[in-house]
Design an enzyme around this catalytic site. Structure first.
Site, mmCIF file in Angstrom:
data_model
loop_
_atom_site.group_PDB
_atom_site.id
_atom_site.type_symbol
_atom_site.label_atom_id
_atom_site.label_comp_id
_atom_site.label_asym_id
_atom_site.label_seq_id
_atom_site.Cartn_x
_atom_site.Cartn_y
_atom_site.Cartn_z
ATOM 1 N NE ARG A 91 25.096 35.958 44.203
ATOM 2 C CZ ARG A 91 26.023 36.225 43.292
ATOM 3 N NH1 ARG A 91 25.815 37.085 42.319
ATOM 4 N NH2 ARG A 91 27.203 35.648 43.354
ATOM 5 C CG PHE A 129 26.492 45.607 33.871
ATOM 6 C CD1 PHE A 129 25.799 46.793 34.050
ATOM 7 C CD2 PHE A 129 27.830 45.553 34.275
ATOM 8 C CE1 PHE A 129 26.403 47.904 34.628
ATOM 9 C CE2 PHE A 129 28.443 46.666 34.849
ATOM 10 C CZ PHE A 129 27.724 47.846 35.027
ATOM 11 N N GLY A 158 29.487 52.866 39.785
ATOM 12 C CA GLY A 158 28.396 53.137 40.716
ATOM 13 C C GLY A 158 27.333 52.055 40.681
ATOM 14 C CB ALA A 218 26.037 43.664 41.651
ATOM 15 N N GLY A 261 35.481 14.042 53.309
ATOM 16 C CA GLY A 261 36.447 13.096 52.751
ATOM 17 C C GLY A 261 36.280 12.974 51.245
ATOM 18 C CD GLU A 287 29.347 42.559 40.606
ATOM 19 O OE1 GLU A 287 29.785 43.701 40.809
ATOM 20 O OE2 GLU A 287 28.322 42.323 39.972
HETATM 21 P P1 TGC Z 1 38.653 55.780 40.187
HETATM 22 O O1 TGC Z 1 39.403 56.997 39.723
HETATM 23 O O2 TGC Z 1 38.855 55.269 41.566
HETATM 24 O O3 TGC Z 1 37.088 56.038 39.988
HETATM 25 C C1 TGC Z 1 36.553 56.600 38.806
HETATM 26 C C2 TGC Z 1 35.245 57.246 39.221
HETATM 27 O O4 TGC Z 1 34.368 56.219 39.707
HETATM 28 C C3 TGC Z 1 34.006 56.500 41.081
HETATM 29 N N1 TGC Z 1 33.961 55.197 41.780
HETATM 30 C C4 TGC Z 1 32.848 54.687 42.323
HETATM 31 N N2 TGC Z 1 31.618 55.163 42.423
HETATM 32 C C5 TGC Z 1 30.704 54.396 43.074
HETATM 33 N N3 TGC Z 1 30.980 53.183 43.572
HETATM 34 C C6 TGC Z 1 32.226 52.659 43.490
HETATM 35 N N4 TGC Z 1 32.469 51.448 43.987
HETATM 36 C C7 TGC Z 1 33.237 53.415 42.844
HETATM 37 N N5 TGC Z 1 34.545 53.219 42.578
HETATM 38 C C8 TGC Z 1 34.971 54.316 41.936
HETATM 39 C C9 TGC Z 1 35.097 57.407 41.600
HETATM 40 O O5 TGC Z 1 34.632 58.178 42.676
HETATM 41 C C10 TGC Z 1 35.404 58.240 40.378
HETATM 42 O O6 TGC Z 1 34.379 59.190 40.229
HETATM 43 P P2 TGC Z 1 34.722 60.664 39.647
HETATM 44 O O7 TGC Z 1 33.414 61.364 39.688
HETATM 45 O O8 TGC Z 1 35.746 61.232 40.578
HETATM 46 O O9 TGC Z 1 35.246 60.440 38.263
HETATM 47 O O10 TGC Z 1 38.870 54.642 39.094
HETATM 48 P P3 TGC Z 1 40.090 53.678 38.831
HETATM 49 O O11 TGC Z 1 40.241 53.562 37.355
HETATM 50 O O12 TGC Z 1 41.280 54.109 39.638
HETATM 51 O O13 TGC Z 1 39.547 52.267 39.329
HETATM 52 C C11 TGC Z 1 39.299 51.947 40.620
HETATM 53 C C12 TGC Z 1 38.909 50.466 40.765
HETATM 54 C C13 TGC Z 1 40.076 49.536 40.515
HETATM 55 C C14 TGC Z 1 38.407 50.297 42.183
HETATM 56 C C15 TGC Z 1 37.793 50.102 39.761
HETATM 57 O O14 TGC Z 1 38.252 50.148 38.464
HETATM 58 C C16 TGC Z 1 37.208 48.753 40.006
HETATM 59 O O15 TGC Z 1 36.291 48.604 40.832
HETATM 60 N N6 TGC Z 1 37.683 47.676 39.290
HETATM 61 C C17 TGC Z 1 37.087 46.361 39.356
HETATM 62 C C18 TGC Z 1 36.224 46.131 38.112
HETATM 63 C C19 TGC Z 1 35.012 45.340 38.432
HETATM 64 O O16 TGC Z 1 34.599 45.155 39.555
HETATM 65 N N7 TGC Z 1 34.339 44.852 37.393
HETATM 66 C C20 TGC Z 1 33.109 44.151 37.583
HETATM 67 C C21 TGC Z 1 32.444 43.885 36.248
HETATM 68 S S1 TGC Z 1 30.726 43.407 36.390
HETATM 69 C C22 TGC Z 1 30.816 41.844 36.994
HETATM 70 O O17 TGC Z 1 31.816 41.305 37.371
HETATM 71 C C23 TGC Z 1 29.537 41.140 37.098
HETATM 72 S S2 TGC Z 1 29.622 39.540 37.717
HETATM 73 C C24 TGC Z 1 28.045 39.424 38.063
HETATM 74 C C25 TGC Z 1 27.492 38.162 38.528
HETATM 75 O O18 TGC Z 1 27.415 37.195 37.700
HETATM 76 O O19 TGC Z 1 27.012 38.150 39.702
HETATM 77 P P1 FAD Z 2 42.617 40.743 35.693
HETATM 78 O O1 FAD Z 2 42.127 42.133 35.861
HETATM 79 O O2 FAD Z 2 43.455 40.440 34.511
HETATM 80 O O3 FAD Z 2 43.390 40.311 37.010
HETATM 81 C C1 FAD Z 2 44.200 39.148 37.087
HETATM 82 C C2 FAD Z 2 44.849 39.114 38.477
HETATM 83 O O4 FAD Z 2 45.700 40.263 38.641
HETATM 84 C C3 FAD Z 2 43.815 39.198 39.602
HETATM 85 O O5 FAD Z 2 44.241 38.426 40.697
HETATM 86 C C4 FAD Z 2 43.832 40.662 39.984
HETATM 87 O O6 FAD Z 2 43.394 40.921 41.301
HETATM 88 C C5 FAD Z 2 45.321 40.972 39.815
HETATM 89 N N1 FAD Z 2 45.566 42.397 39.633
HETATM 90 C C6 FAD Z 2 45.158 43.196 38.616
HETATM 91 N N2 FAD Z 2 45.548 44.471 38.822
HETATM 92 C C7 FAD Z 2 46.208 44.480 40.002
HETATM 93 C C8 FAD Z 2 46.838 45.487 40.791
HETATM 94 N N3 FAD Z 2 46.848 46.781 40.421
HETATM 95 N N4 FAD Z 2 47.434 45.124 41.962
HETATM 96 C C9 FAD Z 2 47.395 43.836 42.384
HETATM 97 N N5 FAD Z 2 46.812 42.831 41.686
HETATM 98 C C10 FAD Z 2 46.229 43.154 40.517
HETATM 99 N N6 FAD Z 2 32.123 41.207 33.863
HETATM 100 C C11 FAD Z 2 31.117 42.007 33.388
HETATM 101 O O7 FAD Z 2 31.374 43.134 32.976
HETATM 102 N N7 FAD Z 2 29.833 41.573 33.381
HETATM 103 C C12 FAD Z 2 29.468 40.349 33.803
HETATM 104 O O8 FAD Z 2 28.278 39.998 33.780
HETATM 105 C C13 FAD Z 2 30.496 39.472 34.292
HETATM 106 N N8 FAD Z 2 30.199 38.204 34.674
HETATM 107 C C14 FAD Z 2 31.218 37.339 35.016
HETATM 108 C C15 FAD Z 2 30.912 35.996 35.253
HETATM 109 C C16 FAD Z 2 31.941 35.104 35.552
HETATM 110 C C17 FAD Z 2 31.617 33.648 35.766
HETATM 111 C C18 FAD Z 2 33.281 35.556 35.671
HETATM 112 C C19 FAD Z 2 34.374 34.605 36.032
HETATM 113 C C20 FAD Z 2 33.574 36.874 35.420
HETATM 114 C C21 FAD Z 2 32.553 37.787 35.071
HETATM 115 N N9 FAD Z 2 32.825 39.116 34.743
HETATM 116 C C22 FAD Z 2 31.829 39.956 34.286
HETATM 117 C C23 FAD Z 2 34.210 39.564 34.664
HETATM 118 C C24 FAD Z 2 34.831 39.934 36.010
HETATM 119 O O9 FAD Z 2 34.304 41.126 36.510
HETATM 120 C C25 FAD Z 2 36.347 40.037 35.801
HETATM 121 O O10 FAD Z 2 36.814 38.729 35.570
HETATM 122 C C26 FAD Z 2 37.060 40.671 36.979
HETATM 123 O O11 FAD Z 2 36.730 42.037 37.088
HETATM 124 C C27 FAD Z 2 38.598 40.505 36.889
HETATM 125 O O12 FAD Z 2 39.076 40.816 35.641
HETATM 126 P P2 FAD Z 2 40.063 39.813 34.848
HETATM 127 O O13 FAD Z 2 39.436 38.473 34.864
HETATM 128 O O14 FAD Z 2 40.340 40.445 33.535
HETATM 129 O O15 FAD Z 2 41.364 39.732 35.723
#
Ligand code: TGC
Ligand code: FAD
Length: 403
Positions: free
Chosen positions: A108, A147, A255, A260, A357, A381
């Protein structure tokens, strides 16, 4: 209705299906069911017989052939319109994610990153020329995309990213590192998010560009049948048209996460379904104290609770899918879905593990593998805590991310 006709009441005249106790299949139309059947049949033949071995060996062999087959099924970028994409509904995409994650989260993930992150970014923010160059080959699986948002020191807080893109004459120079990038080492194109003087921008980096390297991450205890890499960008020179023209600011990569994350809402229920089915089958056949363990009340309580959470989770996924198809789904609602369904899926897998078990820890059964995978799904994510904080902010109006 005539005054003397009693209103419908629950009755046992219709059949109770342990695989679909709430009758949720009635919410799906013929094309939804056909798509689910096609992907399930493909997975049963192509992936299911091998996945435990791939997982144990820590590889997704022949990933390029797998990507092409998934492309032929129409599973890559499947909700996008044009450029060879299927233009399917969000509900159908969800069903595909569920079937693929019932095999393994790694399969997935391959599809999520390709379609919902890399292709979605190009489709939404790319120029017409960029779309024509990359999307048709990505839809067929000939070109794999990744990405790159997360960095070694910046995961939950991508606003603090260090990767930088600077203008050099008409070109861009990219320097930095991205970490934990799914598909990284097998990608032909990397969507890289970098800080610039104009804020965060997105770049399409051909992975054969000088200065680009993808290093596989080894020793994973989760997502072992998935390619995960570190990306190194050492002064990668790109032409001016490598930047995504429509993406300006952190809102662009955030966005992209919506689709995803939505796919994970369904996918996690696929892993949970696989564990539930395994546990139910085991409970019916494994005997202790002279009777099947499924006959003990404590085992039945576990199975009942697992079924409740599994089918509530599916109902939630379907509801979010309908909202997405209607253009009404908000990011906070996606957070609610991901938070609930991954957390509950993990709990279902852990409970299934207890029912099996000692066999629960064996790779002869899928339970331990799904359980370990969901630990990654809980983190990527957006971690559980990030989605709690997104909801907390929406509920209270107070932003708790930065203390
Ligand atoms: P914040 O000030 O809240 O937002 C900045 C700008 O972004 C907009 N925005 C969004 N827009 C669409 N969808 C969302 N979910 C959005 N969240 C925020 C927001 O409206 C703002 O826009 P503008 O026009 O006002 O500038 O930003 P913040 O720095 O306070 O961060 C908020 C927070 C913590 C929710 C955000 O940083 C976050 O979602 N952090 C988690 C990072 C994350 O999910 N990384 C994923 C990496 S990719 C991955 O993991 C792939 S795994 C894939 C796989 O193998 O399946
Ligand atoms: P951190 O941000 O260091 O967080 C560590 C802990 O602290 C977490 O429990 C978190 O929730 C907590 N924490 C952090 N800030 C706060 C707060 N303000 N308040 C309370 N708790 C907090 N990323 C990509 O960009 N592209 C990919 O394709 C991708 N694929 C991935 C595949 C795998 C198998 C894995 C494991 C990760 C992947 N990621 C990818 C990365 C993933 O998105 C990050 O691991 C995730 O966003 C968390 O970041 P971190 O691991 O640096 O943890």
């Amino acid at each position: 209705m005539a005054a003397d006709t009693p209103p419908p009441s629950p009755s046992s005249s219709s059949r109770f299906d342990p695989g679909d106790p709430l009758g949720l299949d009635e919410l799906l139309d013929a094309s939804d069911l056909a798509m689910r059947r096609t992907v399930r049949e493909w997975g049963e033949k192509r992936v299911a017989p091998h996945i435990a071995d791939w997982y144990e060996r820590g590889e997704l062999p022949d990933v390029r052939a797998l990507a092409r087959e998934l492309g032929a099924l129409g599973a890559l970028g499947m909700t996008l319109e044009g450029y060879g994409c299927a233009g399917a509904s969000a509900v159908q995409y969800g069903l595909v994610c569920m079937e693929l994650e019932a095999l393994d989260s790694g399969v997935r993930s391959l599809v999520s990153v390709q379609g919902s992150l890399a292709m979605y970014a190009i489709h939404r923010f790319g120029s017409e020329e960029q779309k024509r160059r990359w999307l048709p080959g990505m839809a067929t699986g000939e070109i794999i995309g990744c990405f790159g948002l997360t960095e070694p020191d910046h995961g939950s807080d991508p606003a603090a990213m260090r990767t930088r893109a600077e203008r050099d004459g008409g070109d861009w120079l990219l320097t930095g590192r991205k970490m934990w990038i799914t598909n990284g080492s097998v990608a032909g194109v990397a969507v890289i998010w970098a800080r610039t003087d104009e804020g965060v921008r997105g770049f399409l980096v051909p992975t054969d560009a000088p200065g680009f390297a993808a290093v596989p991450i080894a020793h994973k205890g989760s997502l072992r049948a998935s390619v995960t890499s570190e990306l190194v960008l050492d002064g990668v020179r790109l032409p001016s048209d490598a930047v995504l023209p429509g993406a300006a600011g952190l809102g662009a990569p955030l966005g992209c996460l919506g689709y995803a994350r939505y796919g994970i809402v369904w996918g996690a229920m696929g892993a949970a379904r696989s564990c539930f089915d395994t546990a139910l089958d085991y409970a019916r056949t494994r005997e202790q104290f002279g009777r099947p363990i499924g006959g003990f009340q404590l085992t039945q309580a576990k199975l009942a609770d697992m079924a409740v959470e599994l089918h509530k989770g599916l109902l939630l996924a379907w509801h979010l899918g309908r909202r997405l198809d209607a253009g009404k789904l908000r990011p906070e609602q996606v957070s609610l879905g991901k938070l609930n369904n991954v957390r509950e899926a993990l709990e279902i897998c852990r409970t299934a593990r207890t029912i099996l078990g000692a066999n629960g820890i064996s790779y002869a059964y899928p339970v331990m593998r799904h359980m370990a995978n969901l630990e990654s799904v809980l983190t990527y994510e957006g971690t559980t805590e990030m989605h709690q904080l997104v909801l907390g902010k929406a509920l209270t109006g107070l932003d708790a991310f930065r203390g």
